[in-house]
Design a protein around this motif. Structure first.
Motif, PDB file in Angstrom:
ATOM      1  N   ASN A 108       0.830  -1.207   0.000  1.00 36.74           N
ATOM      2  CA  ASN A 108       0.000   0.000   0.000  1.00 36.74           C
ATOM      3  C   ASN A 108       0.863   1.254   0.000  1.00 36.74           C
ATOM      4  OD1 ASN A 108      -2.542  -1.252  -0.019  1.00 36.74           O
ATOM      5  ND2 ASN A 108      -2.499  -1.549   2.198  1.00 36.74           N
ATOM      6  N   ILE A 109       1.984   1.214   0.746  1.00 41.81           N
ATOM      7  CA  ILE A 109       2.889   2.363   0.756  1.00 41.81           C
ATOM      8  C   ILE A 109       3.487   2.584  -0.632  1.00 41.81           C
ATOM      9  CG2 ILE A 109       5.034   3.277   1.713  1.00 41.81           C
ATOM     10  CD1 ILE A 109       4.409   1.812   4.298  1.00 41.81           C
ATOM     11  N   ALA A 110       3.963   1.483  -1.250  1.00 39.59           N
ATOM     12  CA  ALA A 110       4.526   1.601  -2.592  1.00 39.59           C
ATOM     13  C   ALA A 110       3.479   2.101  -3.587  1.00 39.59           C
ATOM     14  CB  ALA A 110       5.080   0.249  -3.043  1.00 39.59           C
ATOM     15  N   PHE A 142      -1.199   4.795   3.318  1.00 37.93           N
ATOM     16  CA  PHE A 142      -1.729   3.446   3.169  1.00 37.93           C
ATOM     17  C   PHE A 142      -3.021   3.409   2.355  1.00 37.93           C
ATOM     18  CE2 PHE A 142       0.763   3.234   7.085  1.00 37.93           C
ATOM     19  CZ  PHE A 142       1.539   2.112   6.849  1.00 37.93           C
ATOM     20  N   GLN A 143      -3.767   4.479   2.316  1.00 40.81           N
ATOM     21  CA  GLN A 143      -5.101   4.425   1.731  1.00 40.81           C
ATOM     22  C   GLN A 143      -5.472   5.750   1.077  1.00 40.81           C
ATOM     23  OE1 GLN A 143      -7.371   5.385   5.942  1.00 40.81           O
ATOM     24  NE2 GLN A 143      -6.889   3.285   5.436  1.00 40.81           N
ATOM     25  N   ILE A 154     -15.595   6.675   1.284  1.00 40.98           N
ATOM     26  CA  ILE A 154     -15.002   5.445   0.769  1.00 40.98           C
ATOM     27  C   ILE A 154     -13.515   5.479   1.096  1.00 40.98           C
ATOM     28  CG2 ILE A 154     -14.506   4.060  -1.273  1.00 40.98           C
ATOM     29  CD1 ILE A 154     -16.942   5.227  -2.604  1.00 40.98           C
ATOM     30  N   VAL A 155     -13.033   4.435   1.768  1.00 42.05           N
ATOM     31  CA  VAL A 155     -11.621   4.305   2.097  1.00 42.05           C
ATOM     32  C   VAL A 155     -11.082   3.092   1.332  1.00 42.05           C
ATOM     33  CG1 VAL A 155      -9.919   4.010   3.908  1.00 42.05           C
ATOM     34  CG2 VAL A 155     -11.991   5.323   4.377  1.00 42.05           C
ATOM     35  N   LEU A 156     -10.178   3.344   0.388  1.00 40.56           N
ATOM     36  CA  LEU A 156      -9.643   2.282  -0.458  1.00 40.56           C
ATOM     37  C   LEU A 156      -8.161   2.079  -0.173  1.00 40.56           C
ATOM     38  CD1 LEU A 156     -11.212   2.945  -3.988  1.00 40.56           C
ATOM     39  CD2 LEU A 156     -11.536   0.941  -2.556  1.00 40.56           C
ATOM     40  N   PRO A 157      -7.712   0.842   0.051  1.00 37.65           N
ATOM     41  CA  PRO A 157      -6.263   0.596   0.126  1.00 37.65           C
ATOM     42  C   PRO A 157      -5.602   0.980  -1.196  1.00 37.65           C
ATOM     43  CG  PRO A 157      -7.509  -1.289   0.959  1.00 37.65           C
ATOM     44  CD  PRO A 157      -8.503  -0.371   0.334  1.00 37.65           C
ATOM     45  N   ASN A 158      -4.455   1.603  -1.126  1.00 41.67           N
ATOM     46  CA  ASN A 158      -3.796   2.090  -2.332  1.00 41.67           C
ATOM     47  C   ASN A 158      -3.478   0.976  -3.323  1.00 41.67           C
ATOM     48  OD1 ASN A 158      -3.833   4.770  -1.492  1.00 41.67           O
ATOM     49  ND2 ASN A 158      -1.892   4.590  -0.404  1.00 41.67           N
TER      50      ASN A 158
END
Length: 297
Positions: A108-110, A142-143, A154-158
């Motif tokens: 997620n960070i990348a 992260f998101q 809406i919260v989406l993981p990257n």
């Protein structure tokens, strides 16, 4: 160890020196945290003055704050007498274990870095990402947070965003409006096309270039399908499409043309010995006696 030895060791321990080290570590931590907040916020303000993307500014603020807090914690522990070399070795081993355990978080960070560098969207853009639509509020480490038109969060993981198609509806300054219209086979197509063109040309938000047009899409079962194509500025897309759709319905009917309903002819047969249609059997079996239909004797 005997109780007497423990008491002797505690008596020889320099509590005053250890207390001063602890106080210094606490001061270093608090001052360092304050400086990290100020410096990271200052970095975001500097980027804002250079007209940098707001998404980039927010991401760098959070990333720089996290990096500075790591340095502050290491410095505070060093002031307590912890060997920095040993501490870095422990942190390295722990980092490897944590990295293996949190590989999804690291992805997620990348992915967050990729979103910042590649910039498929910015804060305030209306996008479709991972099958969900909304207005981008911010890209975090992260998101990514988006808000729907009916004000849901809406919260989406990257990592989900970078591995799925991204549609940015507001990236371009102009958008084309497509309005399908069905007219009857007996209607005059030239008249229908002229009506649709006039509707688009009379609307103040429809652009002259590219000019609006009408194309014949296909011959359906009960109608000839036309499409009105009109360009407008992206912020005006929703209201303009609503206005054109309403005007098309009103003008087509008002000019004597038809918007036909889908229809089918259904023939029902009674599969008896002679193969006679069911309608004929029902008709022959009922006689009209004034206003009341009665079964035949």
């Amino acid at each position: 160890m005997e109780p007497a030895a423990i008491v002797s060791a505690l008596q020889r321990f320099d509590w005053q020196a250890w207390g001063m080290k602890l106080l210094a570590a606490v001061v270093i931590f608090l001052v360092g945290m304050w400086l990290a907040k100020r410096l990271s916020a200052g970095l975001e303000r500097v980027l804002g003055r250079t007209h940098a993307d707001a998404t980039l500014g927010g991401f760098l603020r959070r990333a720089s704050y996290a990096a500075m807090m790591v340095l502050v914690i290491i410095t505070a522990l060093t002031s307590l007498g912890v060997n920095p070399t040993s501490m870095l070795a422990v942190l390295g081993a722990a980092g490897l274990a944590v990295g293996l355990a949190l590989k999804d978080s690291l992805s997620n960070i990348a992915s967050g870095v990729m979103l910042i560098v590649l910039r498929p969207f910015r804060d305030g853009d209306y996008v479709q990402a991972a099958g969900l639509e909304g207005i981008v509020e911010e890209v975090r480490i992260f998101q990514t947070r988006m808000r729907t038109l009916d004000n849901r969060l809406i919260v989406l993981p990257n990592s989900l965003i970078t591995t799925a198609p991204i549609i940015n509806f507001t990236a371009k300054p102009r958008r084309r409006i497509d309005i399908p219209v069905g007219v009857g086979y007996d209607d005059d197509l030239k008249q229908a096309k002229a009506i649709l063109l006039k509707i688009a040309q009379d609307h103040p938000h429809v652009l002259d270039e590219p000019a609006p047009s009408v194309v014949v899409n296909k011959l359906s079962e009960s109608s000839v399908d036309l499409i009105l194509l009109a360009w407008t500025k992206t912020p005006d897309f929703g209201p303009t499409k609503s206005d054109l759709t309403e005007a098309v319905r009103t003008e087509i009917i008002g000019q004597g043309l038809n918007i036909p309903y889908p229809q089918r002819d259904l023939h029902v047969y009674h599969h008896n010995g002679d193969g006679a249609p069911l309608g004929d059997i029902v008709t022959k079996g009922v006689v009209d006696d004034g206003d009341v239909a009665k079964p035949a004797p």
